[in-house]
Design an enzyme around this catalytic site. Structure first.
Site: not given
Ligand code: PLP
Length: 354
Positions: A100, A167, A191
């Protein structure tokens, strides 16, 4: 019987939230209309998004005079480019801890110079780099708090003199942090917060002063803050279910309570991984994620047997990410402790039968 759901994302949500959400799809607020067939500007929905916003700030111990809360489209992946579009004027620093972070770096490179402040690529992203120095002359420093795919998690964040952007897609609302250290936090809902479709952004309003570029409306934080996430139609269902999940969390006792549960679940699983001679954890012990645990079977010949056993035990979603293999067990907020116990029982049964 409902399965023990260890899916990495979209992930398990509280049963009572699913119940309320399904009722709202048929008849929202006893008004004989569905949540998803009313105007997003109607009073009932505006109340939903405002409650969502205030729950976010309350749970993170932040205030709305300093921070704005947005529910945007496009997933965390759109934030990768939106952050750089808005805030990367000359050069930015990124911590590279896996897939990511890499994707965030790739997008940011389109907008300016990039310094990879540190990386754990040299050891297959199986640890979190430490003791690196974040330069003071960059536009911002970006990191990923929890590496969903590799199963590592930052336990500490660097002291920085520049805006700190994180993030937190896969561990937001799972543990207490000093959230006021961050200038921008973002997370895809799916998540730990709700169904896919909306992305949470918590942004320090002061940060808007750093924007120098002309940014298209949909990608501009200014637009979305000015319009209270209503510049265009928000993802109403996802926002509603996220609000319900945050309310569920608040009623339970907020982040301090859920952190205790999450730690218990992680301790239970990791101690079995360490105790059971058939298994081996993938990542440095001190960097183990309490959300996503990754491990492998030492003897690949046992894989078929183990896979049959956990599937028979009503367990879902523990195959590792396609880029890593092995197993990945995601233990998000709504996953009960007894689900982890069910998996541990299977691991012990395999040991007896192997
Ligand atoms: C799943 C995830 C993403 C991507 O998320 P989307 O909403 O599918 O764009 C980005 N960063 C992390 C840490 C993730 O677990």
């Amino acid at each position: 019987m409902k399965k023990h759901n260890f899916s990495a994302g979209p992930c398990i949500l509280p049963e009572e939230v699913l119940q309320k959400a399904s009722e709202a799809v048929i008849n929202f607020n006893q008004d004989n209309l569905s949540l998803i067939e009313i105007s997003h500007r109607s009073k009932p929905f505006v109340e939903v998004i405002e409650k969502g916003r205030s729950l976010v700030l309350e749970l993170l111990h932040l205030n709305d005079s300093e921070y704005a809360t947005l529910f945007l489209h496009g997933g965390a992946s759109t934030q990768f480019l939106m952050i750089a579009y808005n805030f990367l004027n000359k050069k930015a620093g990124y911590l590279n801890t896996g897939t990511w972070s890499n994707k965030a770096i790739k997008e940011a490179k389109l907008f300016g110079d990039l310094i990879e402040v540190a990386s754990s690529k040299d050891d297959a992203f199986n640890y979190i780099p430490k003791d690196y120095i974040v330069p003071a002359d960059i536009d911002y420093f970006h990191c990923t708090s929890n590496n969903t795919i590799y199963g590592t998690q930052m336990k500490a964040f660097p002291e920085v003199k520049v805006p700190l952007i994180c993030d937190m897609s896969s561990d937001i609302f799972s543990r207490e942090l000093d959230f006021s250290k961050f200038d921008l936090i973002y997370a895809g809902a799916q998540k730990n917060m709700g169904p896919a479709g909306t992305t949470l952004v918590v942004i320090k309003k002061e940060l808007l002063n750093n924007i120098t570029r002309e940014v298209p409306s949909m990608l501009s934080y200014k637009t979305h803050i000015e319009k209270d996430s209503m510049f265009n139609t928000p993802s109403v269902f996802s926002v509603y279910v996220s609000m319900l999940t945050l309310d569920w969390l608040k009623e339970l006792g907020g982040i301090p309570f859920i952190e205790k549960v999450n730690t218990k679940k992680a301790d239970l699983l990791y101690s079995e991984i360490d105790r059971n001679p058939l298994f081996k954890g993938n990542v440095a012990t001190e960097d183990r994620s309490i959300m996503n645990a990754t491990f492998t079977l030492k003897n690949k010949d046992l894989q078929e047997k183990f896979d049959t056993m956990w599937k028979d035990a009503n367990i879902n979603g523990i195959n590792g990410h396609r880029s890593v293999g092995g197993y990945r067990v995601s233990m998000y907020n709504a996953l009960p402790l007894y689900s982890v116990q069910a998996l541990v029982d299977v691991m012990q049964e395999l040991e007896r039968k192997a």
